[in-house]
Scaffold this motif. Structure first.
Motif, PDB file in Angstrom:
ATOM      1  N   PHE A 147       0.838  -1.206   0.000  1.00  0.00           N
ATOM      2  CA  PHE A 147       0.000   0.000   0.000  1.00  0.00           C
ATOM      3  C   PHE A 147       0.872   1.255   0.000  1.00  0.00           C
ATOM      4  CE2 PHE A 147      -1.503   3.367   2.869  1.00  0.00           C
ATOM      5  CZ  PHE A 147      -2.590   3.835   2.146  1.00  0.00           C
ATOM      6  N   TYR A 150       2.686   1.830  -3.481  1.00  0.00           N
ATOM      7  CA  TYR A 150       1.882   2.177  -4.660  1.00  0.00           C
ATOM      8  C   TYR A 150       1.077   3.458  -4.474  1.00  0.00           C
ATOM      9  CZ  TYR A 150       3.464  -1.984  -6.889  1.00  0.00           C
ATOM     10  OH  TYR A 150       4.284  -2.924  -7.465  1.00  0.00           O
ATOM     11  N   ILE A 151       0.805   3.855  -3.240  1.00  0.00           N
ATOM     12  CA  ILE A 151       0.120   5.129  -3.038  1.00  0.00           C
ATOM     13  C   ILE A 151       1.078   6.285  -3.333  1.00  0.00           C
ATOM     14  CG2 ILE A 151       0.631   5.573  -0.593  1.00  0.00           C
ATOM     15  CD1 ILE A 151      -2.826   5.926  -2.203  1.00  0.00           C
ATOM     16  N   THR A 169       4.672   6.171   5.290  1.00  0.00           N
ATOM     17  CA  THR A 169       3.322   6.147   4.714  1.00  0.00           C
ATOM     18  C   THR A 169       2.592   4.881   5.123  1.00  0.00           C
ATOM     19  OG1 THR A 169       4.152   7.391   2.815  1.00  0.00           O
ATOM     20  CG2 THR A 169       2.012   6.317   2.561  1.00  0.00           C
ATOM     21  N   GLY A 173      -0.950   4.356   7.169  1.00  0.00           N
ATOM     22  CA  GLY A 173      -2.028   3.505   6.678  1.00  0.00           C
ATOM     23  C   GLY A 173      -2.459   2.476   7.714  1.00  0.00           C
ATOM     24  N   ILE A 322      -2.859   3.650  -8.005  1.00  0.00           N
ATOM     25  CA  ILE A 322      -3.857   4.076  -7.017  1.00  0.00           C
ATOM     26  C   ILE A 322      -4.825   2.937  -6.720  1.00  0.00           C
ATOM     27  CG2 ILE A 322      -5.693   5.730  -6.495  1.00  0.00           C
ATOM     28  CD1 ILE A 322      -2.886   6.948  -6.599  1.00  0.00           C
ATOM     29  N   ALA A 325      -3.109   0.388  -4.598  1.00  0.00           N
ATOM     30  CA  ALA A 325      -3.026   0.853  -3.211  1.00  0.00           C
ATOM     31  C   ALA A 325      -4.362   0.669  -2.496  1.00  0.00           C
ATOM     32  CB  ALA A 325      -2.590   2.323  -3.169  1.00  0.00           C
ATOM     33  N   LEU A 326      -5.464   1.023  -3.164  1.00  0.00           N
ATOM     34  CA  LEU A 326      -6.793   0.841  -2.564  1.00  0.00           C
ATOM     35  C   LEU A 326      -7.080  -0.636  -2.330  1.00  0.00           C
ATOM     36  CD1 LEU A 326      -8.883   3.432  -4.623  1.00  0.00           C
ATOM     37  CD2 LEU A 326      -8.253   3.588  -2.208  1.00  0.00           C
TER      38      LEU A 326
END
Length: 485
Positions: A147, A150-151, A169, A173, A322, A325-326
């Motif tokens: 996550f 890739y975010i 990051t 998360g 994105i 990441a989601l």
């Protein structure tokens, strides 16, 4: 760290002890004071929410980034698609077996509860011991790192992402997921539904252009689909191993059985719908890849979905990180939501510290059971090689799942009159149990060193069980310490 099962008591703060073995909490052997309501986890998991938990937890980053383990070990496009389909069917067999267990034994906790019910407290304790200390924190840290990476990727197109930025990051998360699951069951479930739709949208973004390519006649990579490097004796079993791992997550709804509305209908339906969606999605996504990317290019690609989208979707490929990441965030959320209930139930049974069975009076969340994961995951995040730890213990997952499903067969013969609202043909749990045994044996054969280390780590749960659970004559200082650790 843990204690013998005891009669629970009501705390003076904002939390209330959950049920112990299905009984009401008591105060020194007395009933709760008049007007004191029994605080339990509310039944808020509907069919849609249950389906989103399963689908949203199974589909992580792998199908978008690196679905190459199956292809690498089958040697051909055609055989890889056959293995993806077969693994989906085998996973469905395991999920259906769990549907029977979940509707017959209406307790949360998944593997732990079923092993406890059939094989007793020692193997159940070993299962939760390894899950709490290593497997869950390491697995959460791994998917969270994906996550974090890739975010940030859209902001570092021209350069490498700093490792510290990824970890910071990731830490944010993880914290957001823990806070969300601590504050509200409804909101964590709603967000899981949203993230599941994001995952399915991402898969459709790949499948639809791929099917259009097929309609246009782009089938060059499917010609002689079963030709190529022959699968070796070890290669094909390893392909099944990677495929089964990709489908792992179908069991998470059973971790929250007590919160499912009408579990006798919801659990089997959610499982069947979820496995149909995931299996269809996985197979069609791989078919879509092969309309544009050759087998050799797929094996060389660092991010298959990005390579695919760059060729067909142009600048829209920037959206792929994105979506990945989601997808990772959804897996994080679903995993924490489900596994916190495992710790809650284990504490309720006396196998983990008493505080982990406390429920927040107003929010009706197992807040301590959620929060305990945060420091453990952070330690894993900033420590050594997470992937080695997971490799060491990957066999343990299949061993205990296989034990739980074998328990279903045992209960069929030992307790034939047990109420079973949902019942599967006996060959389904038999075949799946043999598959799990095969995966464990394969782990021992293909990588005896890593599996041996994992086996030793797992066995540390045996002395821990006798030290913390069985030993009655503990010194006072040890009892005080174990109450608060």
């Amino acid at each position: 760290m843990v204690r013998k099962p005891v009669v629970s008591s009501i705390s003076n703060g904002g939390y209330l002890q959950g049920n112990v073995r299905g009984r009401l909490p008591s105060l020194g052997g007395r009933e709760p004071p008049p007007g004191q309501e029994k605080v339990v986890l509310k039944k808020k998991i509907t069919l849609l929410r249950g389906t989103s938990i399963i689908v949203g937890t199974i589909i992580g980053a792998g199908i978008f980034i690196s679905p190459k383990g199956v292809l690498q070990n089958t040697g051909s496009v055609g055989l890889s698609l056959v293995v993806w389909t077969a693994c989906g069917i085998l996973s469905l067999f395991g999920a259906l077996s769990y549907a029977e267990l979940g509707t017959s034994i209406k307790k949360s906790g998944g593997h732990y509860t079923y092993i406890l019910e059939v094989f007793g407290p020692l193997p159940a304790f070993v299962r939760v011991w390894v899950e709490l200390l290593i497997i869950r924190p390491a697995a959460t840290a791994v998917i969270s790192l994906a996550f974090g990476r890739y975010i940030l990727e859209p902001f570092f197109i021209q350069c490498e992402i700093p490792e510290l930025a990824i970890k910071l990051t990731t830490a944010v998360g993880i914290t957001v997921v823990m806070v969300l699951n601590s504050m509200s069951v409804s909101w964590s479930a709603r967000i899981q539904i949203f993230l599941t739709f994001c995952k399915l949208t991402a898969i459709l973004i790949i499948i639809v252009p791929g099917m259009m390519q097929l309609i246009k006649g782009q089938t060059q990579y499917f010609k002689d689909a079963f030709s190529g490097r022959d699968a070796s004796i070890m290669g094909l079993p390893l392909a099944f191993y990677y495929g089964m791992y990709a489908y792992a997550g179908w069991f998470y709804l059973n971790f929250v059985t007590e919160e499912v509305e009408n579990p006798e209908k919801t659990i089997p339906l959610a499982i069947c719908i979820s496995m149909a969606i995931v299996t269809t999605g996985y197979v069609l996504t791989n078919v879509a890849y092969f309309t544009t990317i050759s087998a050799e290019e797929l094996l060389l690609s660092k991010a298959v979905a990005v390579t695919f989208s760059e060729r067909l979707l142009g600048n829209f490929s920037l959206a792929v990180p994105i979506f990945v990441a989601l997808s990772c965030f959804g897996s994080m959320n679903g995993g924490v939501f489900a596994v916190s209930r495992l710790f809650y139930v284990a504490s309720r049974e006396g196998h983990l510290p008493e505080i982990l069975s406390m429920i927040h009076i107003r929010k009706h969340t197992p807040l301590p059971a959620v929060i305990v994961l945060h420091p453990l995951t952070m330690i894993m995040l900033f420590s050594g090689d997470l992937y080695s730890l997971l490799n060491f213990l990957s066999f343990a997952r299949w061993l205990f799942i296989g034990l739980a499903v074998a328990g279903l067969i045992y209960l069929r013969y030992k307790r034939p009159d047990m109420h079973r609202p949902f019942k599967v043909p006996i060959f389904i749990p038999t075949l799946f149990s043999l598959t799990c045994l095969f995966v464990v044996a394969l782990s021992l054969y293909s990588d005896p060193f890593s599996t041996g280390i994992g086996f030793i780590i797992t066995l540390t749960g045996v002395p821990a069980y006798y030290l913390f659970i069985i030993w009655d004559k503990k010194p006072k200082w040890f009892r005080r310490m174990s109450d608060y650790i």
